[in-house]
Write a protein that holds these residues in place. Structure first.
Motif, PDB file in Angstrom:
ATOM      1  N   HIS A 659     -20.085  -7.518   6.908  1.00 42.71           N
ATOM      2  CA  HIS A 659     -19.243  -7.094   8.021  1.00 42.71           C
ATOM      3  C   HIS A 659     -18.065  -6.277   7.507  1.00 42.71           C
ATOM      4  N   TRP A 660     -17.822  -5.143   8.166  1.00 42.11           N
ATOM      5  CA  TRP A 660     -16.667  -4.290   7.839  1.00 42.11           C
ATOM      6  C   TRP A 660     -15.725  -4.334   9.039  1.00 42.11           C
ATOM      7  N   ARG A 661     -14.622  -5.049   8.864  1.00 49.78           N
ATOM      8  CA  ARG A 661     -13.672  -5.268   9.953  1.00 49.78           C
ATOM      9  C   ARG A 661     -12.674  -4.126  10.035  1.00 49.78           C
ATOM     10  N   GLU A 662     -12.486  -3.614  11.254  1.00 53.19           N
ATOM     11  CA  GLU A 662     -11.501  -2.548  11.462  1.00 53.19           C
ATOM     12  C   GLU A 662     -10.112  -3.176  11.416  1.00 53.19           C
ATOM     13  N   LEU A 703      -9.050  12.724  16.301  1.00 52.46           N
ATOM     14  CA  LEU A 703      -7.814  12.878  15.514  1.00 52.46           C
ATOM     15  C   LEU A 703      -7.329  11.526  14.995  1.00 52.46           C
ATOM     16  N   SER A 704      -8.117  10.938  14.111  1.00 53.99           N
ATOM     17  CA  SER A 704      -7.826   9.568  13.718  1.00 53.99           C
ATOM     18  C   SER A 704      -8.194   9.300  12.272  1.00 53.99           C
ATOM     19  N   THR A 705      -7.564   8.272  11.724  1.00 52.46           N
ATOM     20  CA  THR A 705      -7.974   7.684  10.450  1.00 52.46           C
ATOM     21  C   THR A 705      -8.086   6.181  10.669  1.00 52.46           C
ATOM     22  N   MET A 706      -9.186   5.610  10.176  1.00 52.84           N
ATOM     23  CA  MET A 706      -9.425   4.175  10.332  1.00 52.84           C
ATOM     24  C   MET A 706      -9.623   3.523   8.972  1.00 52.84           C
ATOM     25  N   PHE A 707      -9.129   2.290   8.853  1.00 55.75           N
ATOM     26  CA  PHE A 707      -9.352   1.472   7.662  1.00 55.75           C
ATOM     27  C   PHE A 707     -10.281   0.316   8.050  1.00 55.75           C
ATOM     28  N   PHE A 708     -11.316   0.081   7.213  1.00 53.13           N
ATOM     29  CA  PHE A 708     -12.219  -1.042   7.398  1.00 53.13           C
ATOM     30  C   PHE A 708     -12.203  -1.904   6.144  1.00 53.13           C
ATOM     31  N   LYS A 709     -12.111  -3.206   6.341  1.00 52.96           N
ATOM     32  CA  LYS A 709     -12.076  -4.149   5.228  1.00 52.96           C
ATOM     33  C   LYS A 709     -13.406  -4.880   5.136  1.00 52.96           C
ATOM     34  N   TRP A 710     -13.988  -4.881   3.946  1.00 51.35           N
ATOM     35  CA  TRP A 710     -15.268  -5.569   3.724  1.00 51.35           C
ATOM     36  C   TRP A 710     -15.057  -7.075   3.710  1.00 51.35           C
ATOM     37  N   GLU A 711     -15.822  -7.771   4.529  1.00 48.56           N
ATOM     38  CA  GLU A 711     -15.716  -9.223   4.587  1.00 48.56           C
ATOM     39  C   GLU A 711     -16.998  -9.925   4.171  1.00 48.56           C
ATOM     40  N   GLY A 712     -17.960  -9.175   3.614  1.00 47.55           N
ATOM     41  CA  GLY A 712     -19.162  -9.788   3.057  1.00 47.55           C
ATOM     42  C   GLY A 712     -20.119 -10.318   4.094  1.00 47.55           C
TER      43      GLY A 712
END
Length: 712
Positions: A659-662, A703-712
């Motif tokens: 899962h990649w959480r925004e 017009l955006s930048t998003m960060f996704f965090k890997w949660e395995g």
């Protein structure tokens, strides 16, 4: 007082110049009830002398004068004291190796033989005479001629009874007979223009309270720690418009600026030059008092208290340092003793074409001592945590901004300024030796190799370098109308080719919002303020996601609309509007995520931590990349999209299954955006894409930048 013999006359001769005095006596102060010796007034201007024939050894004495109004004064003669600067100090200074020369030259309150006063020292090797002048002697150079200390070129004098706060200058007579006034190159406090007199100051009284910060600074400023810098021009950050638009004092700035910096999540402030300068319009970059915090906001102790306050709130303080050049103001360094002392005589070596300023003679030992000690003095006296060295490129190249015939090659026929390079290496080495944990940062705009490599490996020894290339490329991209950005995708990707050649700070500094360039917000290639705000938020998201420490100039954090003006406050009222408030809120969250996620700040200079996922879709103006912590447990994927379109079910390769959480979306309604996104995130699918075994379908906001965090 000195032994004297001429023919049959011998004894001890005493002379004194005392204007407005009728009578003067020499008082033997070696014992109570000792004799007095009346002096003869040999010239009506006030010149007295006496030959004491019954004595053959000098003895402690004072002068007792009687003025025409019958006022009687008894005081110590400055010339009865031995020099306060030692031979070893002078030897090291002339070698270029006296690293604390600021404790010897200049003005220093001290006690000599039990007598309080002030010692003065100045380097003027080609002067015929140097006198100390001030209101204490009616600015009359006949009163206190200084003593030449042999071949050192240094002149010295101790003035008993003088106290902190006295204004002074040096009166010099050149070889050609010209007489002129100069301020003290080592002065630590100055009066306001136009007089610019130096002021005697005592640095020993301030009691620091930042021991906790100083103890942890080495670890806190390690290069794998978060560093997000708020660049500030103190005079224009905030002003009291209701009080004639005055700037804040150091004391006021400490409280208000610290609170603001903490609220927005910055780890450091960087101050545009605070060293004394006469012209507000130079922004501090044309320095006349290298050892003095400017008088504009308070005393030197007030500036110490400002730094102290920041440290007690875990805020690092960096200052801009300007060793590349100095202005032509005749009251300061130029032609100091009637000759080109600090500068080169040949304008092909000693004059800056762009700025109308003069270049230091880095090969002269005493000039090197002056500059090296100056860098160290800011770290010593003021506990500064880092120096950002201005205009390094202009120091490195002899042909900087010069046409053929306007410069002189070095001894090998090249264009490198070997003396300046040696100076920078030595300064960086000494700063790190004496003050571990201090950061040396280069503003260097060329591809000169090894700026952040140690001198032992052939580098210059800086810790960090401003990434001017990344700044120019990205600014050029985001200034364009979105419809044209697809033709310039390489502006977003080219910087990675050299990203790990140096240790970079990713910057949008004051240079980007001056000289008609407009503000960061207004430069964005979009029509409405709302679209410009969206575009700027996406740029900041990309900036914080990209490797490198961060620096942002004041006002840019809330999208100031006007170009920065050095004598006007920031447009604080704009924070009342959603577009501007949203930018500020985003900056807060970017700083928070940058500090919290090990995959970001910890890996800024680890070339194994960054990988492009996809940068091929120029038509959609989309890029994606992943940052990975050293242990592989923390991964942050960044997706940037720089057109006003929305993309549904846009597939992107994923470096890990799960899962990649925004965790951040610059188009969130919280920042003033359209709130298009991926809710909680995206689950990977075993679909090969972008050279990865896993991929996912994303909703890509405009017009955006998003960060996704890997949660395995």
């Amino acid at each position: 007082m000195h032994p004297y013999q001429k023919g049959k006359k011998r004894g001890i001769l005493v002379r004194a110049f005392l204007s407005g005095v009728d009578k003067c006596e020499v008082v033997d102060s070696s014992a109570e009830g000792a004799p007095r010796y009346a002096m003869e007034k040999v010239d009506d201007s006030g010149f007295f002398e006496v030959l004491i024939e019954d004595r053959d050894m000098v003895f402690p004495y004072r002068l007792r004068s009687e003025q025409r109004n019958r006022e009687i004064r008894q005081f110590y003669d400055p010339y009865s004291f031995l020099p306060t600067i030692g031979e070893s100090d002078l030897y090291l200074f002339n070698q270029g190796n006296e690293h604390r020369i600021y404790e010897k030259l200049g003005a220093h309150p001290k006690v000599v033989n039990g007598i309080p006063g002030v010692s003065f020292g100045v380097w003027a090797p080609n002067a015929d005479r140097v006198s100390l002048v001030g209101s204490f002697n009616d600015w009359d150079g006949r009163y206190h001629p200084m003593r030449s200390l042999g071949g050192s070129g240094v002149w010295e004098l101790f003035i008993p009874g003088m106290e902190k706060g006295e204004m002074y200058k040096f009166e010099l007579r050149a070889k050609n007979g010209d007489v002129f006034l100069k301020t003290d190159p080592y002065g630590s406090y100055f009066e306001a223009p136009p007089n610019n007199a130096s002021i005697v100051y005592d640095h020993s009284s301030y009691q620091w309270n930042d021991q906790a910060w100083m103890a942890k600074r080495v670890d806190h400023q390690a290069l794998d720690r978060p560093m997000s810098v708020y660049e500030v021009h103190l005079a224009s950050w905030k002003r009291r418009w209701e009080e004639d638009n005055r700037p804040l004092t150091y004391k006021e700035l400490a409280v208000e600026l610290a609170e603001y910096v903490i609220d927005h999540g910055f780890t450091h402030i960087e101050l545009m030059p605070v060293a004394e300068h006469p012209f507000d319009g130079s922004w501090g970059y044309q320095v006349t008092g290298y050892y003095a915090p400017t008088h504009r906001f308070g005393t030197p102790d007030d500036f110490k208290a400002f730094v102290d306050y920041m440290h007690q709130r875990d805020i690092g303080v960096i200052v801009d340092w300007v060793p590349a050049h100095f202005p032509r103001d005749t009251f300061a360094l130029p032609g100091f003793d009637g000759t080109c002392l600090y500068e080169h005589e040949d304008p092909r070596l000693g004059a800056h074409m762009d700025w109308g300023t003069l270049i230091f003679n880095f090969g002269r030992h005493e000039v090197k001592s002056f500059l090296v000690a100056n860098a160290l003095s800011w770290l010593d006296r003021y506990h500064i945590d880092g120096l950002r060295v201005d205009a390094v490129a202009s120091m490195l190249y002899l042909d900087y901004s010069r046409e053929e015939g306007q410069w002189i090659p070095n001894q090998y026929g090249g264009n490198e300024n070997l003396e300046a390079i040696a100076f920078l290496r030595e300064t960086n080495d000494l700063v790190h030796k004496y003050y571990p944990g201090t950061l040396m940062i280069a503003e260097e705009s060329t591809s000169f190799g090894g700026v952040t490599k140690p001198p032992s490996e052939g580098g210059l020894g800086f810790d960090l370098k401003w990434n001017m290339g990344w700044m120019h490329d990205n600014m050029s991209y985001f200034e364009k109308d979105p419809i044209y950005r697809k033709h310039h995708q390489n502006n977003l990707t080219f910087g990675m080719l050299y990203q790990y050649a140096e240790k970079f700070v990713t910057v949008f500094s004051h240079d980007e919002v001056t000289h008609g360039k407009g503000s960061m917000l207004m430069k964005m290639g979009a029509g409405t303020i709302t679209d410009k705000s969206r575009t700027l938020r996406s740029l900041y998201g990309h900036m914080w996601g990209y490797p490198g420490k961060k620096l942002l100039f004041m006002g840019s954090e809330f999208g100031q609309s006007e170009e920065w003006n050095y004598d006007k406050s920031l447009q604080w009222h704009l924070n009342e509007f959603a577009d501007h408030h949203g930018i500020a809120s985003l900056v807060r969250d970017l700083n928070r995520v940058y500090k919290e996620e090990p995959a970001l700040a910890e890996t800024d200079f680890d070339d194994q931590s960054f990988r492009w996922i996809a940068c091929w879709d120029a038509d959609s103006s989309i890029i994606s990349y992943v940052r990975t912590s050293r242990d592989g447990r923390s991964k942050i994927m960044v997706i940037g999209h720089f057109t006003p379109m929305t993309h549904e079910r846009y597939r992107i390769g994923l470096p890990s299954a799960g899962h990649w959480r925004e965790i951040l979306n610059t188009d969130s309604s919280f920042y003033g955006g359209s709130n298009i996104g991926n809710v909680n995130g995206v689950n990977s699918e075993p679909v090969e894409y972008d050279s990865f075994a896993q991929s996912g379908e994303f909703t890509i906001p405009p017009l955006s930048t998003m960060f996704f965090k890997w949660e395995g």
